[in-house]
Design a protein around this motif. Structure first.
Motif, mmCIF file in Angstrom:
data_model
loop_
_atom_site.group_PDB
_atom_site.id
_atom_site.type_symbol
_atom_site.label_atom_id
_atom_site.label_comp_id
_atom_site.label_asym_id
_atom_site.label_seq_id
_atom_site.Cartn_x
_atom_site.Cartn_y
_atom_site.Cartn_z
ATOM 1 N N LYS A 159 -16.479 18.758 -3.621
ATOM 2 C CA LYS A 159 -15.910 19.330 -2.395
ATOM 3 C C LYS A 159 -14.795 20.285 -2.792
ATOM 4 O O LYS A 159 -14.242 20.193 -3.884
ATOM 5 N N HIS A 160 -14.472 21.191 -1.894
ATOM 6 C CA HIS A 160 -13.348 22.077 -2.177
ATOM 7 C C HIS A 160 -12.742 22.572 -0.872
ATOM 8 O O HIS A 160 -13.372 22.506 0.197
ATOM 9 N N GLY B 16 -10.027 21.007 -5.302
ATOM 10 C CA GLY B 16 -11.424 20.627 -5.490
ATOM 11 C C GLY B 16 -11.524 19.147 -5.803
ATOM 12 O O GLY B 16 -10.615 18.557 -6.394
ATOM 13 N N SER B 17 -12.622 18.559 -5.381
ATOM 14 C CA SER B 17 -12.967 17.192 -5.764
ATOM 15 C C SER B 17 -14.007 17.296 -6.871
ATOM 16 O O SER B 17 -15.067 17.897 -6.679
ATOM 17 N N TYR C 211 -9.286 14.506 -7.988
ATOM 18 C CA TYR C 211 -8.970 15.718 -7.225
ATOM 19 C C TYR C 211 -8.040 16.602 -8.051
ATOM 20 O O TYR C 211 -7.199 16.114 -8.808
ATOM 21 N N TYR C 212 -8.223 17.903 -7.878
ATOM 22 C CA TYR C 212 -7.371 18.877 -8.563
ATOM 23 C C TYR C 212 -6.822 19.851 -7.515
ATOM 24 O O TYR C 212 -7.590 20.497 -6.798
ATOM 25 N N PHE C 213 -5.497 19.956 -7.435
ATOM 26 C CA PHE C 213 -4.817 20.896 -6.544
ATOM 27 C C PHE C 213 -4.085 21.929 -7.403
ATOM 28 O O PHE C 213 -3.485 21.581 -8.419
ATOM 29 N N ASN C 214 -4.117 23.182 -6.963
ATOM 30 C CA ASN C 214 -3.479 24.248 -7.728
ATOM 31 C C ASN C 214 -2.811 25.238 -6.773
ATOM 32 O O ASN C 214 -3.404 25.616 -5.746
#
Length: 292
Positions: A115-116, A143-144, A155-158
């Motif tokens: 997911k994003h 994004g997941s 999860y990655y957050f930027n």
């Protein structure tokens, strides 16, 4: 009995090591390719830097990493120069392709994007706008991901916080933490970005003193950080503050942290002498993490 206990302990440690998985995470402000600046006149244009940036990323073997300032053609250039990588993110100016991205790159052989999404760092999060005292629109992309080999999900957050707005940075930090709580449902989280403040700032503290995330620098037993992360394209100066950060939830164990001060040599056409050049006006930050 002691020998049996020793063998059992060794076997347990071996199994733990065998099941532990690791990958590299990084954050890299690419420096936007902007025709209004004079980067190209000084040998720092995007076309001049692109091959070096791509090789740096591949040589250090980034598995997944956040970028800041990249325009859509820069991101596409990197994708072409680095087979096996893809990215997720949108332009901050129109929610499509205009303006700078906070794109997340990842190895397609190692991770699957499940997911994003994206949100603006503002009181209005679903469309382009400037929040609080920010002078520019600022966006966070997320994004997941699932590690293909193990099935491990995270999860990655930027993001890229405003360079002027003090209130905007503080409120953006609060907003990101709130969004992480809602989106991730307590799953493992990585947050990276150009926060435009060092580790002494109150907006940095909002994140680092939360019960969710901690600075990878503080968590790492091995630190290779002989400079700050902003360099202004000056290979002869040493900066102090770290304004590019990677924060992690407690699900990860950091084993290495580095600020990569790689330089290269290029010909100065005016002086006809080779001089030290840098791939961007920020140094990338890279860490290695373990998970089970």
């Amino acid at each position: 009995m002691k020998k049996i206990l020793f063998v059992l302990a060794f076997a347990l440690l071996s199994c733990t090591y065998a099941f532990a998985q690791h990958f590299t995470v990084a954050t890299y402000n690419l420096r936007n390719d902007n025709s209004t600046n004079d980067d190209s006149l000084h040998g720092n244009g995007w076309k001049q830097r692109l091959p070096v940036v791509a090789k740096l990323i591949q040589f250090h073997d980034f598995d997944i990493f956040g970028t800041q300032e990249g325009l859509v053609h820069q991101l596409n250039d990197l994708t072409k120069a680095m087979p096996g990588y893809a990215y997720t993110g949108i332009g901050r100016d129109d929610g499509k392709t205009a303006g700078e991205f906070s794109a997340i790159f990842y190895k397609t052989s190692k991770f699957k994007l499940l997911k994003h999404g994206d949100f603006w760092l503002s009181t209005i999060i679903d469309r382009p706008n400037k929040g609080w005292d920010a002078v520019l629109p600022r966006i966070c992309s997320w994004g997941s991901f699932q590690e293909i080999k193990t099935g491990y999900k995270f999860y990655y957050f930027n993001l890229h916080m405003d360079h002027i707005g003090v209130v905007a940075r503080r409120e953006s930090a609060k907003l990101v933490l709130a969004k992480i709580k809602v989106i991730t449902a307590n799953e493992p989280v990585i947050l990276s970005g150009d926060f435009n403040v060092d580790e002494t700032s109150d907006s940095y503290a909002v994140i680092n003193t939360s019960d969710k995330l901690k600075d990878a620098y503080e968590l790492s037993p091995l630190k290779y950080a002989e400079s700050g992360t902003f360099n202004a394209f000056n290979a002869e100066e040493k900066s102090k503050g770290r304004i590019d950060h990677i924060f992690l939830s407690k699900d990860f164990k950091v084993t290495r942290y580095g600020i990569l001060t790689d330089s290269y040599r290029a010909l100065n056409k005016t002086t006809q002498k080779y001089e030290a050049k840098l791939p961007s006006d920020h140094f990338p930050v890279m860490i290695m993490v373990d998970h089970k």
